[in-house]
Design an enzyme around this catalytic site. Sequence first.
Site, PDB file in Angstrom:
ATOM      1  N   ASP A  30      51.454  26.808 -53.717  1.00  0.00           N
ATOM      2  CA  ASP A  30      51.009  26.007 -52.490  1.00  0.00           C
ATOM      3  C   ASP A  30      52.269  25.214 -52.057  1.00  0.00           C
ATOM      4  OD1 ASP A  30      50.182  24.133 -50.550  1.00  0.00           O
ATOM      5  OD2 ASP A  30      48.210  24.823 -51.202  1.00  0.00           O
ATOM      6  N   ILE A  31      52.585  25.473 -50.741  1.00  0.00           N
ATOM      7  CA  ILE A  31      53.824  24.535 -50.184  1.00  0.00           C
ATOM      8  C   ILE A  31      53.679  23.028 -50.155  1.00  0.00           C
ATOM      9  CG2 ILE A  31      54.931  26.674 -49.070  1.00  0.00           C
ATOM     10  CD1 ILE A  31      53.905  25.631 -46.550  1.00  0.00           C
ATOM     11  N   ASN A  87      37.414  26.477 -49.601  1.00  0.00           N
ATOM     12  CA  ASN A  87      36.902  25.784 -48.138  1.00  0.00           C
ATOM     13  C   ASN A  87      36.296  26.776 -47.403  1.00  0.00           C
ATOM     14  OD1 ASN A  87      37.674  23.067 -49.373  1.00  0.00           O
ATOM     15  ND2 ASN A  87      39.969  23.714 -48.692  1.00  0.00           N
ATOM     16  N   VAL A  96      43.611  27.982 -43.132  1.00  0.00           N
ATOM     17  CA  VAL A  96      44.207  29.333 -43.074  1.00  0.00           C
ATOM     18  C   VAL A  96      42.841  29.969 -43.134  1.00  0.00           C
ATOM     19  CG1 VAL A  96      45.501  31.167 -43.764  1.00  0.00           C
ATOM     20  CG2 VAL A  96      46.251  28.629 -43.900  1.00  0.00           C
ATOM     21  N   HIS A 100      40.549  32.027 -49.680  1.00  0.00           N
ATOM     22  CA  HIS A 100      41.661  31.760 -50.885  1.00  0.00           C
ATOM     23  C   HIS A 100      40.992  30.723 -51.606  1.00  0.00           C
ATOM     24  CE1 HIS A 100      42.525  29.111 -47.570  1.00  0.00           C
ATOM     25  NE2 HIS A 100      42.998  27.867 -48.214  1.00  0.00           N
ATOM     26  N   HIS A 102      41.809  27.621 -54.222  1.00  0.00           N
ATOM     27  CA  HIS A 102      42.865  26.763 -54.758  1.00  0.00           C
ATOM     28  C   HIS A 102      42.650  26.562 -56.215  1.00  0.00           C
ATOM     29  CE1 HIS A 102      43.781  24.978 -50.810  1.00  0.00           C
ATOM     30  NE2 HIS A 102      42.707  25.485 -50.486  1.00  0.00           N
TER      31      HIS A 102
END
Length: 114
Positions: A30-31, A87, A96, A100, A102
């Site tokens: 993750d950025i 989420n 986004v 996905h 996390h």
Amino acid sequence: MQDCLFCKIVKREIPADIVFEDDQVLAFNDINPQAPTHVLIIPKRHIATLNDLEEADQTLVGRLPVVAAHLARERGFADDGYRVVMNCNDQGGQTVYHIHMHLMGGRRFTWPAG
């Protein structure tokens, strides 16, 4: 789908620090990490939200926690514990619109999540 950030990462149109890849799944750091390890695990096929899942997606989506557990073991925090989060939509914290997971580890997490 053409404007999907994660689809662009899958297509290598946008760079990412990829830590795992197979024929179905891509995982990258993750950025904006919220823990010492914070990896996003995505299906390569675009699915916008959890609400868009169909029965046929069970195997693909079931691959995400398998990859999360593999990465947690590989990084040495599986036994201590880690958090996985998905989420859905705005009030669920999704930013986004490509499903996905996390994977966060390397520190203690508290509850409630926030």
